[in-house]
Design a protein around this motif. Structure first.
Motif, PDB file in Angstrom:
ATOM      1  N   MET A 136       0.942  -1.165  -0.024  1.00 12.20           N
ATOM      2  CA  MET A 136      -0.047  -0.060  -0.091  1.00 12.20           C
ATOM      3  C   MET A 136       0.969   1.234  -0.084  1.00 12.20           C
ATOM      4  SD  MET A 136      -2.985  -1.006  -0.604  1.00 12.20           S
ATOM      5  CE  MET A 136      -3.814   0.708  -0.082  1.00 12.20           C
ATOM      6  N   MET A 137       2.162   1.134   0.579  1.00 11.21           N
ATOM      7  CA  MET A 137       2.874   2.157   0.730  1.00 11.21           C
ATOM      8  C   MET A 137       3.484   2.571  -0.691  1.00 11.21           C
ATOM      9  SD  MET A 137       5.185   2.036   4.250  1.00 11.21           S
ATOM     10  CE  MET A 137       5.843   3.656   4.080  1.00 11.21           C
ATOM     11  N   LEU A 138       3.666   1.402  -1.356  1.00 10.13           N
ATOM     12  CA  LEU A 138       4.307   1.561  -2.771  1.00 10.13           C
ATOM     13  C   LEU A 138       3.269   2.091  -3.703  1.00 10.13           C
ATOM     14  CD1 LEU A 138       6.619   1.041  -4.691  1.00 10.13           C
ATOM     15  CD2 LEU A 138       5.736  -1.178  -5.001  1.00 10.13           C
ATOM     16  N   LEU A 139       1.956   1.708  -3.611  1.00 14.27           N
ATOM     17  CA  LEU A 139       0.726   1.985  -4.450  1.00 14.27           C
ATOM     18  C   LEU A 139       0.710   3.731  -4.166  1.00 14.27           C
ATOM     19  CD1 LEU A 139      -1.601   1.633  -6.060  1.00 14.27           C
ATOM     20  CD2 LEU A 139      -2.965   1.008  -4.085  1.00 14.27           C
ATOM     21  N   GLY A 140       0.478   4.072  -2.920  1.00 11.66           N
ATOM     22  CA  GLY A 140       0.326   5.496  -2.661  1.00 11.66           C
ATOM     23  C   GLY A 140       1.528   6.341  -3.155  1.00 11.66           C
ATOM     24  N   LEU A 141       3.040   5.793  -3.075  1.00  9.86           N
ATOM     25  CA  LEU A 141       4.141   6.380  -3.480  1.00  9.86           C
ATOM     26  C   LEU A 141       3.934   6.521  -5.165  1.00  9.86           C
ATOM     27  CD1 LEU A 141       6.692   7.899  -3.314  1.00  9.86           C
ATOM     28  CD2 LEU A 141       7.609   5.357  -3.613  1.00  9.86           C
ATOM     29  N   LEU A 142       3.536   5.511  -5.851  1.00  8.68           N
ATOM     30  CA  LEU A 142       3.268   5.754  -7.309  1.00  8.68           C
ATOM     31  C   LEU A 142       2.345   6.349  -7.800  1.00  8.68           C
ATOM     32  CD1 LEU A 142       3.895   1.723  -8.035  1.00  8.68           C
ATOM     33  CD2 LEU A 142       5.426   3.739  -8.717  1.00  8.68           C
ATOM     34  N   THR A 143       0.973   6.284  -6.869  1.00 11.71           N
ATOM     35  CA  THR A 143      -0.193   7.337  -7.231  1.00 11.71           C
ATOM     36  C   THR A 143       0.167   8.765  -7.156  1.00 11.71           C
ATOM     37  OG1 THR A 143      -1.534   5.339  -6.500  1.00 11.71           O
ATOM     38  CG2 THR A 143      -2.477   7.666  -6.769  1.00 11.71           C
ATOM     39  N   PHE A 144       0.996   9.069  -5.953  1.00  6.52           N
ATOM     40  CA  PHE A 144       1.187  10.469  -5.601  1.00  6.52           C
ATOM     41  C   PHE A 144       1.995  10.945  -6.899  1.00  6.52           C
ATOM     42  CE2 PHE A 144       4.040  13.568  -3.494  1.00  6.52           C
ATOM     43  CZ  PHE A 144       2.876  14.410  -2.946  1.00  6.52           C
ATOM     44  N   ILE A 145       3.026  10.323  -7.046  1.00  4.42           N
ATOM     45  CA  ILE A 145       4.110  10.791  -8.178  1.00  4.42           C
ATOM     46  C   ILE A 145       3.376  10.930  -9.510  1.00  4.42           C
ATOM     47  CG2 ILE A 145       6.182  10.426  -9.301  1.00  4.42           C
ATOM     48  CD1 ILE A 145       7.157   9.181  -6.690  1.00  4.42           C
ATOM     49  N   PRO A 288      -3.037   9.137  -0.573  1.00  2.00           N
ATOM     50  CA  PRO A 288      -1.664   8.744  -0.371  1.00  2.00           C
ATOM     51  C   PRO A 288      -0.974   9.258   0.922  1.00  2.00           C
ATOM     52  CG  PRO A 288      -1.752   8.958  -2.624  1.00  2.00           C
ATOM     53  CD  PRO A 288      -2.975   9.789  -2.118  1.00  2.00           C
ATOM     54  N   LEU A 289      -1.022  10.487   1.036  1.00  2.00           N
ATOM     55  CA  LEU A 289      -0.651  11.216   2.291  1.00  2.00           C
ATOM     56  C   LEU A 289      -1.207  10.920   3.390  1.00  2.00           C
ATOM     57  CD1 LEU A 289       0.460  14.828   0.540  1.00  2.00           C
ATOM     58  CD2 LEU A 289       1.798  12.671   1.021  1.00  2.00           C
ATOM     59  N   ASN A 290      -2.554  11.159   3.329  1.00  2.00           N
ATOM     60  CA  ASN A 290      -3.287  10.723   4.608  1.00  2.00           C
ATOM     61  C   ASN A 290      -3.260   9.194   4.981  1.00  2.00           C
ATOM     62  OD1 ASN A 290      -4.423  13.180   4.830  1.00  2.00           O
ATOM     63  ND2 ASN A 290      -6.203  12.944   3.770  1.00  2.00           N
ATOM     64  N   MET A 291      -3.236   8.315   3.977  1.00  2.00           N
ATOM     65  CA  MET A 291      -3.256   6.909   4.310  1.00  2.00           C
ATOM     66  C   MET A 291      -1.773   6.650   4.855  1.00  2.00           C
ATOM     67  SD  MET A 291      -5.694   4.849   4.121  1.00  2.00           S
ATOM     68  CE  MET A 291      -4.911   3.264   3.857  1.00  2.00           C
ATOM     69  N   LEU A 292      -0.826   7.274   4.476  1.00  2.00           N
ATOM     70  CA  LEU A 292       0.600   7.104   4.784  1.00  2.00           C
ATOM     71  C   LEU A 292       0.606   7.045   6.392  1.00  2.00           C
ATOM     72  CD1 LEU A 292       3.480   6.827   3.717  1.00  2.00           C
ATOM     73  CD2 LEU A 292       3.718   9.481   3.884  1.00  2.00           C
ATOM     74  N   GLY A 293      -0.128   7.954   7.072  1.00  2.00           N
ATOM     75  CA  GLY A 293       0.027   7.885   8.435  1.00  2.00           C
ATOM     76  C   GLY A 293      -0.453   6.506   9.091  1.00  2.00           C
ATOM     77  N   TRP A 294      -1.472   6.025   8.660  1.00  2.00           N
ATOM     78  CA  TRP A 294      -1.613   4.528   8.955  1.00  2.00           C
ATOM     79  C   TRP A 294      -0.665   3.428   8.502  1.00  2.00           C
ATOM     80  CZ3 TRP A 294      -5.091   4.253  12.617  1.00  2.00           C
ATOM     81  CH2 TRP A 294      -6.203   5.183  12.728  1.00  2.00           C
ATOM     82  N   ILE A 296       2.521   4.318   7.981  1.00  2.00           N
ATOM     83  CA  ILE A 296       3.793   4.357   8.987  1.00  2.00           C
ATOM     84  C   ILE A 296       3.446   3.509  10.338  1.00  2.00           C
ATOM     85  CG2 ILE A 296       4.775   6.138  10.552  1.00  2.00           C
ATOM     86  CD1 ILE A 296       4.655   7.998   8.187  1.00  2.00           C
ATOM     87  N   ASN A 297       2.251   3.627  10.818  1.00  2.98           N
ATOM     88  CA  ASN A 297       1.760   2.838  12.052  1.00  2.98           C
ATOM     89  C   ASN A 297       2.108   1.463  11.780  1.00  2.98           C
ATOM     90  OD1 ASN A 297       1.092   3.902  14.465  1.00  2.98           O
ATOM     91  ND2 ASN A 297      -1.138   4.292  13.729  1.00  2.98           N
ATOM     92  N   ILE A 298       1.671   0.915  10.745  1.00  2.07           N
ATOM     93  CA  ILE A 298       1.871  -0.597  10.383  1.00  2.07           C
ATOM     94  C   ILE A 298       3.269  -0.941  10.126  1.00  2.07           C
ATOM     95  CG2 ILE A 298       1.483  -2.216   8.618  1.00  2.07           C
ATOM     96  CD1 ILE A 298      -1.262  -1.191   8.032  1.00  2.07           C
ATOM     97  N   MET A 299       4.042  -0.097   9.440  1.00  2.00           N
ATOM     98  CA  MET A 299       5.360  -0.095   9.302  1.00  2.00           C
ATOM     99  C   MET A 299       6.304  -0.035  10.716  1.00  2.00           C
ATOM    100  SD  MET A 299       8.388   2.053   7.200  1.00  2.00           S
ATOM    101  CE  MET A 299       8.019   3.613   8.283  1.00  2.00           C
ATOM    102  N   GLN A 300       5.896   0.876  11.621  1.00  2.00           N
ATOM    103  CA  GLN A 300       6.578   0.978  12.832  1.00  2.00           C
ATOM    104  C   GLN A 300       6.367  -0.333  13.843  1.00  2.00           C
ATOM    105  OE1 GLN A 300       8.999   2.871  13.689  1.00  2.00           O
ATOM    106  NE2 GLN A 300       8.986   4.426  12.420  1.00  2.00           N
ATOM    107  N   GLN A 301       5.219  -0.732  13.682  1.00  2.00           N
ATOM    108  CA  GLN A 301       4.855  -1.892  14.510  1.00  2.00           C
ATOM    109  C   GLN A 301       5.797  -3.215  13.933  1.00  2.00           C
ATOM    110  OE1 GLN A 301       0.829  -3.230  15.243  1.00  2.00           O
ATOM    111  NE2 GLN A 301       0.037  -1.211  14.170  1.00  2.00           N
ATOM    112  N   ALA A 302       6.035  -3.107  12.816  1.00  2.00           N
ATOM    113  CA  ALA A 302       6.849  -4.311  12.101  1.00  2.00           C
ATOM    114  C   ALA A 302       8.024  -4.158  12.466  1.00  2.00           C
ATOM    115  CB  ALA A 302       6.446  -4.351  10.654  1.00  2.00           C
TER     116      ALA A 302
END
Length: 582
Positions: A136-145, A288-294, A296-302
């Motif tokens: 999802m982070m990758l999807l957000g990055l590609l969509t944003f750019i 993508p920017l709003n979802m990035l917060g969530w 980041i949460n998932i990434m930091q947990q991992a």
């Protein structure tokens, strides 16, 4: 980052699934960028020119690519989930298999609750990121750019001005990421402690109730639970501070886009179709920017959970078979020799601390029955633990049939030593399964023979389902003496050349103990047997008695010889004789 890169090895077996998900991700991103452009064409070439055929063709095209996207999202979602499940399956298997190989010294320090937390919650956190968060982070990055590039070519002025609040949003995200990482680290640790408290309470619930300590245990759990609650609320506060602000800055982007777009349309510098497309495209920037917060949460947990899992996997296996497999243990006869053996626990300093065992020299012939006596803490159980390499000697050598135990294949060695431990453990299974644990292919006749020798067969026959009766967790459906006799039957059934009875009849009455020893006379014939006991009735048939004191052999001989000496053995005999006379 190193931890995340290391976890990629669990992705390699899923390369095709990852490639499928990534390919469909690119397809979905392309469709998301194409759809607003089709909407633009509907307005600019269809509605503006009142061309119904163009409107119909473009609308059908828009509907068609959405159908294709939906199918792609289904396959992508399934592929992502399958990747995540495969990763968690492999990671959990590696962790569990490594736990089986870790030595006793590791478990002397490890907390069961912490291990349970790492096996469940921590691995699940890793799976959530690998199977969902990362893609999802990758999807957000590609969509944003991609969205910014397309919008820039369509109307660069509106795009540039509308994105003036994006740096503020990115700054909020950066601060959130910097603070939420440590918060998740504390949460993972607190959850491990909470699980430990819960596991200890459930395991020791009979002790808790026996001493009426329910309220104190409730207070202990309440404290742990409150710490976990407070840590989670601190993390939630970070989210509460960051997410609304990110939503606000994202909303400003949308408002600026409408305001500027309307002005540019009114001036004739932007078509109505482009304006409508921008309303669609703007969500490709905001979500993508709003979802990035969530994410980041998932990434930091991992990121915080993965090291806790890998820490266990990286723990060294201190005791293992020699490289190349080791000597074959199938021909072990049972001649045991201790040569100046000393032993220190791993956390002891061998140069400063006194060893648990010091200078033990002992020769035991095949078929000899040796009893080991001594006060609590004299080193009796440690002496026996060295036989099966639960621990390795710190000095000297321990030989079985003229071969150092460290040179044997470890599994083969342990299968040749039948042990009835001081602390009896039974599994949540049937009585049959517990007796046949060391010999799962044993026949019913063999199982019953072992049960008879352990004086437990008659009792089993009275159970509702006989040998198929389930005995509950840790054997709670049986008394202490019954559990001990089942464990004795389990060791007898293995038919080992070396038999170790560590307080094997401590929980049974004297009459049952006497009957067990009568049956064991036949079982012990031809086997090297070590008997650790406090009751002298358990050792009177031993060929030799060894008395330990402070880790050293202080007396050695037959029952008669030791009775004639002044020392621990005679003192123990007199005390037990006096107690029996009362």
């Amino acid at each position: 980052m190193k931890v995340m890169l290391r976890l990629t090895k669990y992705l390699r077996p899923n390369a095709k699934l990852v490639a499928t998900a990534f390919g469909l991700l690119l397809l979905g991103t392309f469709i998301d960028l194409l759809a607003p452009w089709l909407l633009k064409e509907i307005f600019d070439k269809g509605i503006a020119n009142k061309n119904i055929s163009v409107i119909l063709a473009l609308t059908l095209s828009l509907a068609g690519i959405q159908v294709i996207k939906s199918i792609g999202m289904f396959i992508q979602g399934r592929s992502q989930e399958l990747v995540g499940q495969n990763v968690v399956f492999a990671l959990r298997k590696d962790l569990y298999n490594h736990l089986q190989r870790l030595s006793f010294s590791y478990y002397d320090k490890a907390q069961t609750g912490q291990l349970m937390s790492r096996m469940t919650g921590d691995i699940e956190a890793v799976k959530n990121f690998i199977g969902f968060g990362a893609i999802m982070m990758l999807l957000g990055l590609l969509t944003f750019i991609g969205t910014i590039i397309v919008m820039f070519f369509m109307q660069w002025k509106v795009t540039l001005i509308s994105m003036s609040t994006i740096p503020l949003l990115l700054f909020v995200l950066w601060k959130f990421n910097r603070k939420v990482g440590p918060a998740w680290g504390q949460i993972r640790e607190q959850m491990g402690r909470l699980t430990t408290t819960l596991q200890e309470n459930i395991s020791g619930i009979r002790v808790v109730k026996a001493f009426a300590r329910e309220r104190e245990e409730e207070g202990k759990f309440k404290d742990r639970n409150e710490q976990n609650f407070e840590t989670n609320m601190q993390r939630a506060k970070l989210e509460a501070n960051a997410f609304p602000l990110m939503g606000f800055y994202g909303g400003l982007v949308f408002l600026l886009m409408i305001w500027l777009g309307a002005i540019f349309v009114a001036r004739g510098e932007m078509t109505l179709g482009t304006f409508m497309a921008f309303q669609w495209y703007v969500w490709g920037i905001i979500w993508p920017l709003n979802m990035l917060g969530w994410q980041i949460n998932i990434m930091q947990q991992a990121i915080k959970a993965a090291p806790r899992v890998l820490e266990v996997i990286d723990s060294s296996v201190e005791i293992a078979s020699p490289a190349g497999g080791g000597a074959d243990a199938d021909s072990i006869a049972g001649n045991v020799v201790f040569e100046e053996v000393s032993f220190h626990f791993p956390d002891q300093d061998a140069t400063k601390d006194k060893g648990v065992l010091e200078g033990i020299s002992l020769k035991v012939r095949q078929g000899e029955v040796v009893a080991v006596l001594g006060a609590t803490g004299s080193g009796k159980s440690s002496l026996i633990a060295l036989l099966s390499r639960f621990y390795d000697v710190s000095g000297g050598r321990l030989l079985i049939d003229d071969t150092d135990v460290r040179d044997y294949d470890l599994d083969g060695l342990r299968r040749k030593i039948g042990i009835v431990p001081q602390e009896t453990f039974l599994f949540s299974a049937s009585i049959r399964d517990n007796i046949a644990y060391g010999a799962p292919d044993a026949t019913q006749e063999a199982i019953e023979w072992a049960a008879r020798k352990a004086q437990i067969h008659a009792f089993i026959e009275t159970m509702p389902f006989g040998y198929d009766t389930l005995i509950g967790e840790r054997g709670v459906g049986l008394s202490g003496g019954q559990r001990q006799r089942v464990a004795l039957a389990r060791a007898i059934l293995m038919n080992p050349p070396i038999l170790v009875l560590d307080e094997a009849t401590a929980s049974v009455d004297t009459a049952t103990e006497s009957a067990i020893h009568e049956e064991l006379l036949e079982v012990m014939k031809g086997r090297t047997t070590f008997i650790i006991a406090q009751r002298l009735s358990s050792v009177k048939r031993a060929d030799r008695i060894i008395v330990l004191d402070n880790g050293r052999i202080v007396q050695q001989g037959t029952h008669k010889e030791l009775f004639e000496e002044d020392g621990f053995f005679r003192n123990l005999f007199q005390m037990q004789d006096a107690a029996a006379a009362r």
